[in-house]
Motif scaffolding. Structure first.
Motif, short mmCIF file in Angstrom:
data_model
loop_
_atom_site.label_atom_id
_atom_site.label_comp_id
_atom_site.label_asym_id
_atom_site.label_seq_id
_atom_site.Cartn_x
_atom_site.Cartn_y
_atom_site.Cartn_z
N ILE A 62 -18.48 15.28 -2.98
CA ILE A 62 -17.14 14.73 -3.10
C ILE A 62 -17.24 13.24 -3.46
N PRO A 63 -16.92 12.88 -4.71
CA PRO A 63 -16.92 11.47 -5.07
C PRO A 63 -15.67 10.81 -4.50
N ALA A 64 -15.85 10.02 -3.46
CA ALA A 64 -14.71 9.44 -2.74
C ALA A 64 -13.87 8.53 -3.62
N LYS A 65 -14.45 7.97 -4.67
CA LYS A 65 -13.68 7.09 -5.55
C LYS A 65 -12.61 7.85 -6.31
N THR A 66 -12.70 9.17 -6.39
CA THR A 66 -11.68 9.96 -7.07
C THR A 66 -10.65 10.55 -6.11
N LEU A 67 -10.90 10.44 -4.81
CA LEU A 67 -9.96 11.00 -3.84
C LEU A 67 -8.69 10.15 -3.75
N GLY A 68 -7.61 10.81 -3.46
CA GLY A 68 -6.36 10.10 -3.22
C GLY A 68 -6.25 9.65 -1.77
N ALA A 69 -7.27 9.94 -0.96
CA ALA A 69 -7.31 9.55 0.46
C ALA A 69 -8.51 8.64 0.70
N ASP A 70 -8.48 7.95 1.81
CA ASP A 70 -9.57 7.07 2.21
C ASP A 70 -10.84 7.89 2.45
N ALA A 71 -11.97 7.40 1.97
CA ALA A 71 -13.24 8.11 2.10
C ALA A 71 -13.63 8.32 3.56
N THR A 72 -13.41 7.33 4.39
CA THR A 72 -13.76 7.45 5.81
C THR A 72 -12.91 8.52 6.47
N PHE A 73 -11.63 8.53 6.16
CA PHE A 73 -10.73 9.56 6.68
C PHE A 73 -11.21 10.94 6.28
N ALA A 74 -11.54 11.12 4.99
CA ALA A 74 -12.01 12.43 4.49
C ALA A 74 -13.30 12.85 5.19
N TYR A 75 -14.21 11.91 5.38
CA TYR A 75 -15.48 12.20 6.05
C TYR A 75 -15.25 12.69 7.48
N TYR A 76 -14.40 11.99 8.22
CA TYR A 76 -14.15 12.38 9.60
C TYR A 76 -13.35 13.68 9.70
N LEU A 77 -12.46 13.93 8.76
CA LEU A 77 -11.72 15.19 8.74
C LEU A 77 -12.67 16.36 8.53
N LEU A 78 -13.53 16.25 7.53
CA LEU A 78 -14.53 17.30 7.27
C LEU A 78 -15.47 17.46 8.47
N TYR B 19 -13.90 19.38 11.59
CA TYR B 19 -13.83 20.84 11.50
C TYR B 19 -15.21 21.48 11.38
N TYR B 20 -16.19 20.72 10.92
CA TYR B 20 -17.57 21.22 10.93
C TYR B 20 -18.09 21.31 12.37
N VAL C 135 -2.10 19.44 9.92
CA VAL C 135 -1.44 18.31 9.27
C VAL C 135 -1.16 17.21 10.30
N ASP C 136 -0.67 17.61 11.47
CA ASP C 136 -0.39 16.65 12.54
C ASP C 136 -1.68 15.95 12.97
N ARG C 137 -2.75 16.73 13.15
CA ARG C 137 -4.04 16.15 13.54
C ARG C 137 -4.49 15.14 12.50
N ALA C 138 -4.34 15.47 11.22
CA ALA C 138 -4.76 14.57 10.15
C ALA C 138 -3.88 13.31 10.12
N GLN C 139 -2.58 13.48 10.25
CA GLN C 139 -1.68 12.32 10.22
C GLN C 139 -1.94 11.37 11.37
N ARG C 140 -2.31 11.91 12.52
CA ARG C 140 -2.60 11.05 13.69
C ARG C 140 -4.07 10.65 13.72
N ALA C 141 -4.88 11.14 12.78
CA ALA C 141 -6.32 10.91 12.75
C ALA C 141 -6.94 11.23 14.09
N ASN C 142 -6.56 12.35 14.63
CA ASN C 142 -7.04 12.82 15.94
C ASN C 142 -8.32 13.62 15.77
N PHE C 143 -9.39 12.89 15.48
CA PHE C 143 -10.67 13.53 15.25
C PHE C 143 -11.63 13.24 16.40
#
Length: 190
Positions: A147-163, A166-167, A182-190
């Motif tokens: 996943i090239p984070a520079k092409t994501l519409g979301a913050d790279a750190t957020f995407a990393y922690y989201l993935l 769930y892993y 969606v709620d977990r992601a919006q609150r960044a409850n990782f």
């Protein structure tokens, strides 16, 4: 939703980059055709001879919007489902089931990247390249969702922690594609 109709929680690639690619290519084509018109109107035969190369290159550049219209080049996204991780890059699709994933790691190559890697997941790795024309990205040669984070519409750190969340929490994968995820992601409850 995935193409197969599975519920998913997704991260889209940047809309600005996608529209930017299309706009730049259309603008280049217009500039080349305008140069061809101006060259053909010239009194100098040497300048008039440049008309054909301008038109040829302009037509080649116009193949990019055609590839977009065919759906071979489109805005990418990452989809997390209870089954695994889907990636629709600019020009390819890739899928790894959670059972094949052995690590999720940040890297810095041509910018920040997130690698979702599979150990011996070659037989479980599903992939498809849509076009060889105008490939902004390529499938890796091993079972990795890169996943090239520079092409994501979301913050790279957020995407990393989201993935990573769930892993590391397989029991919570059933919530993917629901309001809970969606709620977990919006609150960044990782």
């Amino acid at each position: 939703m995935t193409a197969e109709g599975r519920a998913a929680t997704g991260l889209s690639y940047s809309a600005v980059q996608f529209v930017g690619y299309l706009f730049v290519m259309l603008w280049i084509a217009v500039a080349l055709f305008l140069a061809a018109v101006l060259a053909s109107a010239s009194d100098d035969t040497t300048v008039q001879n440049a008309t054909i190369p301008f038109v040829i290159v302009g037509v080649l550049v116009l193949t990019f919007p055609a590839v977009v219209l065919l759906g071979w080049f489109r805005r990418g996204r990452i989809l997390l489902t209870a089954d695994g991780v889907y990636q629709r890059g600019w020009t390819f699709e890739s899928f790894l089931p959670w059972s094949a994933i052995t690590s999720i790691q940040p890297y810095f190559l041509d910018g920040p990247e997130i690698w979702v890697a599979a150990g011996d997941g070659e037989q479980q790795w599903q992939r498809k390249q849509f076009t060889r024309w105008w490939r902004q990205d390529r499938l890796p040669d091993r079972p990795v969702i890169q996943i090239p984070a520079k092409t994501l519409g979301a913050d790279a750190t957020f995407a990393y922690y989201l993935l990573g969340y769930y892993y590391m929490h397989p029991a919570n994968r059933t919530e993917l594609g629901s309001a809970i995820a969606v709620d977990r992601a919006q609150r960044a409850n990782f």
